[in-house]
Structures are given as C-alpha cells and as structure tokens.
Scaffold this active site. Sequence first.
Site, PDB file in Angstrom:
ATOM      1  NE  ARG A 228     -76.386  67.678  23.263  1.00 10.82           N
ATOM      2  CZ  ARG A 228     -75.880  68.690  23.935  1.00 10.82           C
ATOM      3  NH1 ARG A 228     -75.012  68.469  24.908  1.00 10.82           N
ATOM      4  NH2 ARG A 228     -76.216  69.933  23.651  1.00 10.82           N
ATOM      5  CG  HIS A 276     -76.515  67.389  30.682  1.00 12.84           C
ATOM      6  ND1 HIS A 276     -77.233  66.777  29.698  1.00 12.84           N
ATOM      7  CD2 HIS A 276     -75.762  68.332  30.056  1.00 12.84           C
ATOM      8  CE1 HIS A 276     -76.955  67.322  28.519  1.00 12.84           C
ATOM      9  NE2 HIS A 276     -76.060  68.277  28.722  1.00 12.84           N
TER      10      HIS A 276
END
Length: 313
Positions: A228, A276
């Site tokens: 993350r 991502h």
Amino acid sequence: MTILLSVTGFQPTEWLNALQERAPRRAVILEPNSANDASVDYAIVWKQKPGVLAGLPNLKAIFSIGAGVDHILRDPHLPDVPIVRIVADDLTARMSEYVVWRVLDHFRRGMAYRAQQAAGLWHDRVQPAAHEMTVGIMGLGELGRDAAQKLGVLGFNIVGWSRTEKTVAGVESFYGASGLDPFLARTDILVVLLPITPETHGILDTGLFSRLKHRTPIGGPVLINAGRGGLQVESAILKALDDETLMEASLDVFETEPLPASSRLWKHPRVFVTPHAAATSNAQALVPQILAQIDAFERGEELQHLVDRQAGY
C-alpha cells in the site's frame, strides 16, 4: 435480492457485465435507488463514496474488489456488517508474478544493463547466484506466502516478518517489534506486502532503511513495495536512494495515486514505477468467488476471509 456495485477510480462496466451474466436473477445497481434503499442486500466495492453504505438498512455484507480493505475502512459512516476481503488464486498468482519479476530484474541487474544499453556500453557485471541472496518479505499473508514459495523454488534464501508469529515452510520467520531489526539485518531485497494499518502507516522510512544490510551481493539493498502507498514515506525513499542507503527500488503503490507528474520518482534512474498494477483484480476470475460466498451465506454457511476491523485487515 439486489447487489450494489459501488466503485470509484475506474469504469465498472467489466464488473457490472460479469455480475449480470453470472447472477441473472439478482438486480445489480451502481447507485442506491433512494437515500434509504431497503432492497440492497450486498455491496461490492472499491473506494466507495463515503456514506453510500450507511443508508442501506438491509445490507448483509460488504465485499472488497481488491485484496486490501483500507479503502472501505476509511468510510466514517461504515455500517456494522461483515466485510469480506478477496483471497483468490488469480489475484495471488498475479502478485507473485510481479514480485518474482521485480526480484529477478534487480537481482540480474536489469536497471544497470538498460542504462548501459542506452549508453552503448559493453560491460559484464559480477552476478551472484540466487542462493547467495536473501529476500525479506514483510507480510506473510496469502500473498506473501505464495511469493515466498515461488522465490524459494528459484533458490533464493527467504526470510519473513509479520505482526504476529507465523510458520511458513522454507521461510525463516521473524515477528513483532523485537523481530524487525534482525529481519532487516538479514535482508538484501526487501519485498513489502503488508496491509495498511495505524501501526504500519509510514513504516518504510529513513529509520527502517538504515537498518537494512549496507552491503549485499549485488552492491546494496533494494526495496520493492507492492503493498500500500501509505506504507512508504516517499521523501525518505528518495533520500535513501540519493545517499545510497538503497541501491534501487520498484514501487507499484504511492502516497498519492495517480503519482503526481511532479514527483521525482518518475525520472529517478534507479526507480521502477508501475501504476498500482501488480495484481489487478479480474472480474471474470473474482465475480464467481464473490457470488459463491453470497450463495453459501444464504444457505446458512459462514462467510470466509472476514476482515478484523480492529487489526485493519
């Protein structure tokens, strides 16, 4: 029986089509029909609009489209219903592919050779064997365990760190605050697959980087973060690269996404950036699993892979 598909940040067409195809007897909607829509039984979400779930009085469960659930837990008006995280072979395999790819690229000096190619330089670099390298994995959940197994097959030494004690075949495991320093001291390539919690937020900082091995068989330590963005302090990563505390980094997640055009990470010669995309959720692979969970729950069976709200994952 109605399913609310509530997502932001991408077009939901693929997910909507897959749900309608696989669950033709259920209504699938993208927005509640009213402020207090009693028809909605389940919500499938990714970065849902804050408060959108609070007005669903008959909501029975929330399903995350991705492996992480921090995007759900940030909602200050989240109703008190079970939250289910995705654990799927497809998602796990995609993440392991990314981890193995980036470990091998750094290990085999991909960045250095690409720079040499651009400059027209013919220079053979010293290449250690895999068994001389130690890959340290932070986070030994489903994703971390699978990546460890695949890297172990290639011959790398694997060490792991987790919040609580875990036993993983072929992995020397460390845990808790007392286990972090000895874990870092063993690590040549650091792979981060942690969830984001109050305890892990900003954990990838100057202090942590300084406790990695200073010299490794390929020259210096490497950071790979596919967990993350909130785990990392990007100013600390840049500082560590500039003073050679870190040799290289591969980053798939960022403090702000999309990564701002002004970020120095885009053009840093020893940083590899992906948007991502390490393990993109595939609707055709994941929708059947979510619907199977719903069907089982309606038969009276327990939901699997429930989120511990206090732990944050």
